[in-house]
Design a protein around this motif. Structure first.
Motif, PDB file in Angstrom:
ATOM      1  N   ASP A  49      17.270  12.708  -5.893  1.00 28.50           N
ATOM      2  CA  ASP A  49      18.973  12.574  -5.157  1.00 28.50           C
ATOM      3  C   ASP A  49      19.856  13.324  -4.269  1.00 28.50           C
ATOM      4  OD1 ASP A  49      19.193  10.200  -7.389  1.00 28.50           O
ATOM      5  OD2 ASP A  49      19.215  11.146  -9.028  1.00 28.50           O
ATOM      6  N   GLU A  50      18.206  14.021  -3.457  1.00 28.38           N
ATOM      7  CA  GLU A  50      18.521  15.398  -3.318  1.00 28.38           C
ATOM      8  C   GLU A  50      19.161  14.706  -1.971  1.00 28.38           C
ATOM      9  OE1 GLU A  50      15.496  18.251  -0.659  1.00 28.38           O
ATOM     10  OE2 GLU A  50      15.571  18.407  -3.061  1.00 28.38           O
ATOM     11  N   VAL A  51      19.999  15.267  -0.972  1.00 31.94           N
ATOM     12  CA  VAL A  51      20.695  15.193  -0.133  1.00 31.94           C
ATOM     13  C   VAL A  51      20.540  15.657   1.194  1.00 31.94           C
ATOM     14  CG1 VAL A  51      23.212  14.609   1.219  1.00 31.94           C
ATOM     15  CG2 VAL A  51      22.705  14.015  -1.106  1.00 31.94           C
ATOM     16  N   SER A  52      20.542  17.778   0.749  1.00 31.89           N
ATOM     17  CA  SER A  52      19.795  18.975   1.584  1.00 31.89           C
ATOM     18  C   SER A  52      19.453  19.622   1.112  1.00 31.89           C
ATOM     19  CB  SER A  52      21.820  18.483   2.729  1.00 31.89           C
ATOM     20  OG  SER A  52      22.719  19.939   1.727  1.00 31.89           O
ATOM     21  N   ASN A  53      18.835  20.340   1.690  1.00 28.55           N
ATOM     22  CA  ASN A  53      17.721  21.433   1.194  1.00 28.55           C
ATOM     23  C   ASN A  53      18.131  22.827   2.518  1.00 28.55           C
ATOM     24  OD1 ASN A  53      15.929  23.333  -0.102  1.00 28.55           O
ATOM     25  ND2 ASN A  53      15.151  21.438  -0.389  1.00 28.55           N
ATOM     26  N   SER A  54      18.506  23.237   2.283  1.00 24.35           N
ATOM     27  CA  SER A  54      18.492  25.080   2.960  1.00 24.35           C
ATOM     28  C   SER A  54      17.511  25.839   2.178  1.00 24.35           C
ATOM     29  CB  SER A  54      19.917  25.261   3.334  1.00 24.35           C
ATOM     30  OG  SER A  54      20.667  25.864   2.736  1.00 24.35           O
ATOM     31  N   ASP A  55      17.333  27.515   3.275  1.00 25.54           N
ATOM     32  CA  ASP A  55      16.710  27.841   2.054  1.00 25.54           C
ATOM     33  C   ASP A  55      17.612  28.394   0.481  1.00 25.54           C
ATOM     34  OD1 ASP A  55      14.108  27.694   3.655  1.00 25.54           O
ATOM     35  OD2 ASP A  55      15.540  29.846   5.014  1.00 25.54           O
ATOM     36  N   GLU A  56      19.138  28.266   1.130  1.00 25.67           N
ATOM     37  CA  GLU A  56      19.781  29.140   0.223  1.00 25.67           C
ATOM     38  C   GLU A  56      20.567  28.134  -0.501  1.00 25.67           C
ATOM     39  OE1 GLU A  56      20.606  29.729   3.622  1.00 25.67           O
ATOM     40  OE2 GLU A  56      18.862  31.875   3.739  1.00 25.67           O
ATOM     41  N   ARG A  57      20.479  26.763  -0.682  1.00 26.47           N
ATOM     42  CA  ARG A  57      21.225  26.168  -1.256  1.00 26.47           C
ATOM     43  C   ARG A  57      20.385  24.513  -1.378  1.00 26.47           C
ATOM     44  NH1 ARG A  57      27.239  25.146  -0.441  1.00 26.47           N
ATOM     45  NH2 ARG A  57      26.931  23.835   1.958  1.00 26.47           N
ATOM     46  N   VAL A  58      20.330  24.072  -2.201  1.00 28.39           N
ATOM     47  CA  VAL A  58      20.087  22.608  -2.175  1.00 28.39           C
ATOM     48  C   VAL A  58      21.315  21.748  -2.402  1.00 28.39           C
ATOM     49  CG1 VAL A  58      18.521  20.407  -2.887  1.00 28.39           C
ATOM     50  CG2 VAL A  58      17.652  23.374  -2.630  1.00 28.39           C
ATOM     51  N   GLN A  59      21.562  20.635  -1.950  1.00 29.34           N
ATOM     52  CA  GLN A  59      23.020  19.255  -2.650  1.00 29.34           C
ATOM     53  C   GLN A  59      21.776  18.538  -2.585  1.00 29.34           C
ATOM     54  OE1 GLN A  59      25.435  19.720   1.227  1.00 29.34           O
ATOM     55  NE2 GLN A  59      27.004  20.799  -0.740  1.00 29.34           N
ATOM     56  N   VAL A  60      22.501  17.405  -4.197  1.00 30.56           N
ATOM     57  CA  VAL A  60      22.331  16.848  -4.943  1.00 30.56           C
ATOM     58  C   VAL A  60      23.440  15.846  -4.620  1.00 30.56           C
ATOM     59  CG1 VAL A  60      20.947  15.426  -7.058  1.00 30.56           C
ATOM     60  CG2 VAL A  60      20.476  18.062  -6.126  1.00 30.56           C
ATOM     61  N   TYR A  61      22.865  14.286  -4.658  1.00 24.46           N
ATOM     62  CA  TYR A  61      24.010  13.236  -4.862  1.00 24.46           C
ATOM     63  C   TYR A  61      24.813  13.046  -5.988  1.00 24.46           C
ATOM     64  CZ  TYR A  61      25.577   8.326  -4.067  1.00 24.46           C
ATOM     65  OH  TYR A  61      25.503   7.168  -4.222  1.00 24.46           O
ATOM     66  N   VAL A  62      25.700  12.837  -6.262  1.00 26.96           N
ATOM     67  CA  VAL A  62      25.612  11.965  -7.727  1.00 26.96           C
ATOM     68  C   VAL A  62      26.548  10.967  -7.842  1.00 26.96           C
ATOM     69  CG1 VAL A  62      27.145  11.858 -10.680  1.00 26.96           C
ATOM     70  CG2 VAL A  62      25.829  13.969  -9.472  1.00 26.96           C
TER      71      VAL A  62
END
Length: 455
Positions: free
Chosen positions: A384-397
């Motif tokens: 469910d990962e939406v975006s991924n940078s070196d610092e942080r990852v975003q996951v969708y719900v």
């Protein structure tokens, strides 16, 4: 960094297949002014008839339910449990410690009737607590007066055969601290019933200590001498008539005995050898840099419980330790406003490298949750990962997964490889959805979770 003190409350109780009492406050010392950090609860002879046992594997058994219901509202979460027939071991932690409890492993060893039914044996949970290796071992050893040697052999067999498949601490005795508890079944030898009863009635327990079989065996067996135990200044805990403080009045008239015990062992320092192994050097330095000390505050039985022919035994301990780790592996938090009106986003960042897996997930939990499996919903970290940078990852719900009624929640990142929660978000509010307001929904408590129904 200065050492910190953590309190551990240990319970052992042979419950003799009984259903639990309605209240376990005094067993867990919930009224105590000292706040407990870890609860370790070892039960023996939990009802294990085939039908009952199958039901308990599908759902939590009634004892686990009771302890979770008592402790979750106070902010304790079940970290791990293991069941082998009638043996059950439960570990609870204050929620704040969860990200620092790692590498949880459980195992069990059958002894008893040819090791076949597992009617006796040992179950254990090992974990790392702020980087210190702890192991909890709950045993039920062979019964009857004349089997003292067999009990020692069984314990030795359990220690030899349990393997946690962890390089640094494969066996029980490799851990820095071991708690050994259970119905160890050691009896009081030689004394007649009249002498026993008069010593107990006059609270002169010291007259019985030198004939306590475990005390006698410790004098003969060097490996037992490494285990410490507080003084037996409480009444022998076996065998009582149920719902009374009277020792066995049945035809068998079993002699009273301290069958139920709690011991501990801090790993002895390795003796200095002439030829220093390169690998041993850092370990010794580590012991000095990150010491761990154990002090026992109480060791007693709780006489008020009568559901079993054994009285429960409790031990409270202070663990003085210097933390080896102070940073969670993962920082996780809820992004923006949450409600069931719109899809939501979880943001996480990895603060320390760890063996992550495609099976890692982030769960949404109501504040006061009981265990890692007590989530409202979850999202797979990778799928469910939406975006991924070196610092942080975003996951969708998805909004379909978010509770309609709202309330106070936390997010927990669960590591599949480490079998533990490695990051917890600050508590946040899920707003009541428009649908909940429009339809006048009210909560209905089902299995501890608030479900929405139309009022």
């Amino acid at each position: 960094m200065a050492s910190e003190t953590h309190r551990v409350h240990v319970v052992t109780w042979n419950v003799a297949t009984a259903e639990p009492p309605s209240d376990v406050s005094s067993l867990l010392q919930l009224e105590s002014q000292n706040s407990i950090d870890l609860y370790v609860i070892g039960l023996q002879e939990v009802n294990a008839t085939p039908l009952r046992f199958i039901a308990d594997l599908a759902f939590e058994d009634s004892w686990s339910h009771l302890f979770m219901a008592a402790l979750a509202p106070l902010g304790y979460v079940k970290v791990s449990s293991i069941r082998m027939q009638g043996l059950l071991l439960l570990i609870f932690s204050r929620q704040a410690h969860l990200p620092f409890i790692r590498d949880i492993k459980t195992t069990y060893t059958r002894t008893g009737l040819f090791g076949y039914w597992g009617n006796k044996g040992g179950v254990s949970v090992r974990l790392s607590f702020y980087g210190h290796m702890l192991c909890f071992l709950n045993c039920h050893l062979a019964a009857h007066m004349n089997y003292a040697l067999q009990r020692v052999d069984e314990f030795e067999y359990i220690l030899d055969s349990q393997d946690f498949d962890i390089h640094s601490t494969p066996h029980v005795l490799d851990h820095k601290l071991v708690f050994w508890l259970g119905d160890l079944n050691f009896r009081i030898a030689d004394h007649g019933m009249h002498f026993l009863r008069s010593a107990i009635n006059s609270s002169r327990f010291n007259l019985l200590w030198d004939r306590d079989q475990l005390t006698m065996m410790k004098k003969k067996e060097p490996f037992l001498q490494e285990f410490e135990e507080g003084p037996l200044t409480f009444r022998p805990t076996y065998k009582f008539d149920r719902y009374s403080d009277s020792y066995d009045t049945s035809g068998k008239k079993r002699k009273p005995a301290w069958t139920d015990r709690i011991l501990w062992r801090v790993k002895p320092k390795a003796p200095p050898s002439g030829e220093e192994d390169e690998q041993d050097g850092p370990k010794e330095d580590e012991e000095e840099e990150f010491p761990l000390k154990v002090m026992q505050d109480t060791y007693t039985c709780v006489m008020e419980y009568g559901v079993s022919d054994h009285k429960p035994v409790i031990g409270s301990f202070r663990l003085e330790l210097k933390k080896k780790i102070e940073t969670p592996l993962v920082r996780v938090y809820a992004e923006g406003k949450w409600s069931a009106d719109q899809d939501a986003m979880v943001t996480y960042s990895i603060l320390e490298p760890f063996p992550s897996s495609t099976w890692d997930w982030i769960g949404l939990y109501k504040v006061g949750f009981k265990s890692a499996s007590d989530y409202v919903t979850y999202t797979w970290v990778k799928d469910d990962e939406v975006s991924n940078s070196d610092e942080r990852v975003q996951v969708y719900v998805s909004k379909e997964e978010i509770p309609l009624l709202g309330g106070e929640y936390v997010l927990c990142y669960y590591s599949s490889n480490m079998q533990s929660i490695v990051g917890i978000s600050p508590p946040f509010q899920v707003q009541e959805s428009r649908a909940a307001v429009e339809e006048g929904l009210v909560p209905e408590n089902i299995n501890g979770l608030d479900k929405a129904i139309s009022s």
